[in-house]
Design a protein around this motif. Structure first.
Motif, short mmCIF file in Angstrom:
data_model
loop_
_atom_site.label_atom_id
_atom_site.label_comp_id
_atom_site.label_asym_id
_atom_site.label_seq_id
_atom_site.Cartn_x
_atom_site.Cartn_y
_atom_site.Cartn_z
N ALA A 328 27.53 27.80 56.06
CA ALA A 328 27.77 27.17 57.08
C ALA A 328 26.61 27.14 58.24
CB ALA A 328 29.16 27.34 57.62
N ASP A 329 26.15 28.39 58.25
CA ASP A 329 24.96 28.67 59.32
C ASP A 329 23.69 28.17 58.97
OD1 ASP A 329 26.99 30.60 60.48
OD2 ASP A 329 26.06 32.21 59.69
N ARG A 330 23.67 27.72 57.88
CA ARG A 330 22.27 26.97 57.37
C ARG A 330 22.34 25.64 57.80
NH1 ARG A 330 22.17 28.31 51.89
NH2 ARG A 330 23.50 26.49 51.24
N VAL A 331 23.44 24.99 58.10
CA VAL A 331 23.69 23.65 58.40
C VAL A 331 23.75 23.74 59.90
CG1 VAL A 331 25.30 21.70 58.62
CG2 VAL A 331 25.24 22.98 56.40
N ARG A 332 24.50 24.68 60.47
CA ARG A 332 24.46 24.79 61.97
C ARG A 332 23.04 24.92 62.43
NH1 ARG A 332 28.63 28.75 64.67
NH2 ARG A 332 27.39 30.29 63.43
N SER A 333 22.47 25.73 61.77
CA SER A 333 21.00 26.16 62.50
C SER A 333 20.07 25.04 62.47
CB SER A 333 20.43 27.25 61.36
OG SER A 333 20.05 26.71 60.32
N LEU A 334 20.31 23.88 61.67
CA LEU A 334 19.59 22.57 61.89
C LEU A 334 20.08 21.62 62.91
CD1 LEU A 334 19.07 21.92 58.04
CD2 LEU A 334 17.51 22.93 59.36
N ALA A 335 21.26 21.75 63.61
CA ALA A 335 21.86 20.93 64.46
C ALA A 335 21.27 21.15 65.75
CB ALA A 335 23.26 21.20 64.41
N GLY A 336 21.40 20.26 66.74
CA GLY A 336 21.17 20.34 68.01
C GLY A 336 22.23 20.31 69.10
N GLY A 337 21.71 20.26 70.20
CA GLY A 337 22.93 20.32 71.48
C GLY A 337 23.91 21.44 71.15
N PHE A 385 30.42 21.33 50.44
CA PHE A 385 30.82 22.23 51.64
C PHE A 385 30.08 21.88 52.85
CE2 PHE A 385 30.65 26.15 54.09
CZ PHE A 385 31.89 26.02 54.67
N SER A 386 28.88 21.79 52.40
CA SER A 386 27.58 21.31 53.57
C SER A 386 28.01 20.21 54.16
CB SER A 386 26.31 21.61 53.11
OG SER A 386 25.88 22.91 52.45
N VAL A 387 28.32 19.09 53.51
CA VAL A 387 28.72 17.86 53.88
C VAL A 387 29.84 17.84 54.91
CG1 VAL A 387 29.37 15.36 53.48
CG2 VAL A 387 27.62 16.47 52.03
N ARG A 408 24.73 7.59 61.92
CA ARG A 408 25.17 8.96 61.75
C ARG A 408 25.41 9.53 60.48
NH1 ARG A 408 30.35 9.62 65.65
NH2 ARG A 408 31.08 7.42 64.43
N MET A 409 25.34 8.67 59.45
CA MET A 409 25.40 9.14 58.15
C MET A 409 24.13 9.95 57.85
SD MET A 409 28.05 9.57 56.40
CE MET A 409 27.45 9.61 54.90
N VAL A 410 23.08 9.19 58.21
CA VAL A 410 21.99 9.92 58.16
C VAL A 410 21.63 11.31 58.67
CG1 VAL A 410 19.13 9.51 58.95
CG2 VAL A 410 20.56 7.62 58.17
N THR A 411 22.44 11.58 60.13
CA THR A 411 22.23 12.75 60.73
C THR A 411 22.95 13.72 59.68
OG1 THR A 411 21.98 11.61 62.61
CG2 THR A 411 22.78 14.17 62.55
N VAL A 412 24.23 13.26 59.41
CA VAL A 412 25.16 14.11 58.50
C VAL A 412 24.43 14.61 57.12
CG1 VAL A 412 27.11 14.24 57.28
CG2 VAL A 412 27.48 13.20 59.49
N MET A 413 23.92 13.60 56.51
CA MET A 413 23.48 13.96 55.29
C MET A 413 21.96 14.74 55.01
SD MET A 413 25.63 12.80 53.12
CE MET A 413 24.98 13.08 51.57
N TRP A 414 21.25 14.46 56.03
CA TRP A 414 20.17 15.33 56.42
C TRP A 414 20.58 16.82 56.56
CZ3 TRP A 414 17.80 18.42 59.80
CH2 TRP A 414 16.50 18.89 59.54
N LEU A 415 21.39 17.01 57.54
CA LEU A 415 21.88 18.29 58.01
C LEU A 415 22.62 18.96 56.59
CD1 LEU A 415 23.75 17.81 61.39
CD2 LEU A 415 21.64 18.96 61.18
N VAL A 470 11.02 17.91 60.84
CA VAL A 470 12.29 16.90 61.04
C VAL A 470 13.52 17.75 61.85
CG1 VAL A 470 14.15 15.65 59.89
CG2 VAL A 470 12.11 15.58 58.91
N ALA A 471 13.56 18.85 61.67
CA ALA A 471 14.69 19.70 62.48
C ALA A 471 14.39 19.69 64.00
CB ALA A 471 14.69 21.23 61.96
N ALA A 472 13.12 19.75 64.22
CA ALA A 472 12.56 19.67 65.81
C ALA A 472 12.85 18.43 66.45
CB ALA A 472 11.14 19.99 65.75
N GLN A 473 12.41 17.31 65.47
CA GLN A 473 12.95 16.01 66.15
C GLN A 473 14.55 15.81 66.27
OE1 GLN A 473 10.46 14.23 63.00
NE2 GLN A 473 8.94 13.39 64.28
N VAL A 474 15.38 16.05 65.15
CA VAL A 474 16.67 16.10 65.16
C VAL A 474 17.33 16.94 66.48
CG1 VAL A 474 18.81 17.10 64.16
CG2 VAL A 474 17.08 15.97 62.64
#
Length: 509
Positions: A328-337, A385-387, A408-415, A470-474
């Motif tokens: 979960a933390d691996r996914v959350r670390s790539l998110a923004g906001g 689970f990551s999805v 938004r599916m692009v954002t979800v699947m990349w995360l 990509v993470a920086a742009q996200v």
């Protein structure tokens, strides 16, 4: 008068005492056991059984085994050994008939009944070897770092007891039908009954299906050990009683003995006791516990906090919360906001009301920031689970995430995929058709998601770029990347990859 001295020739009288008889039985048992283990059918069966076990055990449940599944997984393969033992011990009992040596046994210590007992006891050696393989298979799984739950001794005894039972059937059949064709016909009949599914199993979790040696289940769901509800101990008693009854009947057929008759009656009583108990209705307490685990899992779960998020699991799985937190933390670390530091509630949820008879779907959670995790892990379950985590971070809750569409599916699947060891392979793993092109259904922990061809193209391009870039742009464009109006083409533009040639599928309102 003359006297005649006469000498009477002494008559040899066979008067074997109890000690001499038992010593001879043991000696013959050891001799026949060795011969049985060296028979070609038995050697081939054990080679296939051990080879299958060694090949399958390391990857069982992707290296994260639940031991309440492992114990049942030890039951089917010994059936091959059991059939080989039936054939071989039957052949051994008929040896004296084939070679016309039965008449020579009349001058030996052992009567036919005792010789039959020795043949029946010789099967114990094959059962013990089977038991060692079963313990090795279970022990290997128990030593895995990701192992959880607990096994049942009753379930682990099924394999060895099946070997004992089939061996006893082979001995009895040789005494009732002294023909070389009887054993092969019996094997065909047993395969027809217990492999081809001709045994009258009936419906429900209990009932007559438990009269078969091996009772399989149709569900692939792993349940907490206290919710399984299988009468494993009673079934082991039943199998032991049947095996002992059949063996003693074979001894009785070979030569009547009052003591053996009493023992056979006692074995039959054990069989009836185990048979009746195992076919009784499922206890009400298990039904109640299953209802609670399905509808109110929080009442029986233990929760721990890790990095601000809460992880709630059934008692068997509390040791796995650290593994979930890492994913979960691996996914959350790539998110923004705000999603980057958003606390989550990861709760284990199952559909337990059907037991192991059927699989049931789990409805998506409606509580904000709650993520569902199942009882299985490893392999495809990790990106699934990551999805689910990514969907909640983007949409707010699982119910809303299940209807995501557009960019938004692009954002979800990349995360979900960018942090995996092999992102493209993980992308293939979570798609129902195992593809990386075109549209597809994406498997998640609850309801599946839909991924269009345009979204697939953009995600595949993004996964080919450095993750940090990509993470920086996200993070820089997080607000727009999570907007319901986002298109796949706009997501590609924001993240610096070519726009897809395909058009977005129309989102359903």
């Amino acid at each position: 008068m003359s006297a005649v001295l006469t000498h009477e020739t002494p008559v040899a009288v066979r008067t074997p005492g109890p000690r001499r008889t038992w010593a001879a039985v043991i000696a013959l048992t050891l001799f026949e056991a060795r011969r049985l283990l060296l028979r070609i059918p038995v050697l081939v069966a054990f080679a296939a059984y051990i080879g299958w076990t060694v090949w399958r055990a390391p990857d069982f449940e992707d290296g994260f085994p639940a031991l309440q599944d492992v114990d049942r997984a030890t039951q089917a393969a010994p059936l091959l050994v059991a059939l080989a033992v039936l054939l071989s011990v039957n052949h051994a009992v008929l040896r004296s008939q084939r070679y016309d040596t039965e008449r020579h046994f009349q001058v030996l210590v052992l009567a036919p009944g005792w010789r039959t007992a020795a043949h029946a006891l010789s099967v114990v050696a094959a059962a013990l070897v089977t038991g060692l393989v079963v313990l090795g298979q279970f022990g290997w799984a128990a030593l895995q770092p990701g192992a959880v739950g607990g096994g049942s001794p009753g379930e682990l005894l099924v394999g060895p007891l099946t070997v004992l039972l089939f061996g006893a059937i082979g001995v009895l059949e040789a005494r009732l039908l002294p023909s070389a064709m009887a054993a092969p016909l019996a094997i065909v009949l047993l395969l027809f009954l217990f492999v081809a599914g001709a045994f009258p199993a009936g419906g429900g979790e209990r009932g007559t299906r438990w009269l078969a040696p091996i009772v399989s289940e149709s569900s692939s769901t792993t349940l907490p050990s206290d919710l399984i509800g299988r009468p494993a101990a009673w079934h082991a008693l039943y199998l032991a009683g049947v095996a002992l009854t059949v063996a003693l009947l074979a001894v009785l057929v070979a030569g009547r003995n009052r003591l053996v008759g009493v023992a056979a009656a006692g074995a039959l009583a054990l069989t009836v006791t185990g048979g009746v108990a195992q076919t009784a209705d499922l206890p009400a307490r298990i039904k109640t516990a299953r209802e609670q685990a399905t509808n109110a899992p929080e009442k029986t779960q233990k929760c721990v906090e890790r990095e601000g998020s809460t992880y709630c699991a059934f008692p068997d799985w509390t040791a796995r919360t650290a593994t979930w937190a890492k994913a979960a933390d691996r996914v959350r670390s790539l998110a923004g906001g705000t999603a980057h530091d958003q606390p989550l509630v990861v709760r284990q949820r199952i559909e337990a009301r059907y037991g192991l008879q059927a699989d049931g779907a789990i409805a998506p959670a409606t509580a904000p920031h709650q993520v569902t995790v199942g009882t299985a892990w490893g392999g495809n379950r990790v990106p699934e689970f990551s999805v689910a985590v990514a969907g909640v971070l983007v949409a707010g809750d699982e119910k809303a995430a299940s209807s995501l569409c557009g960019g938004r599916m692009v954002t979800v699947m990349w995360l979900a995929l960018a942090g995996q060891d092999d992102p493209l392979r993980s992308m293939r793993d979570v798609r129902l058709d195992d593809s990386v092109t075109g549209s597809a259904i994406v498997v998640s922990q609850t309801e599946p998601l839909s991924m269009g061809a345009a979204q697939t193209t953009v995600v595949r391009e993004l996964l080919g770029k450095p993750r940090e870039t990509v993470a920086a742009q996200v993070k820089a464009h997080w607000a727009e990347l999570t907007s319901p109006e986002l298109t796949s083409a706009r997501a590609a533009e924001l993240l610096g990859v070519p726009a897809p040639k395909e058009k977005d599928e129309k989102c359903e309102s």
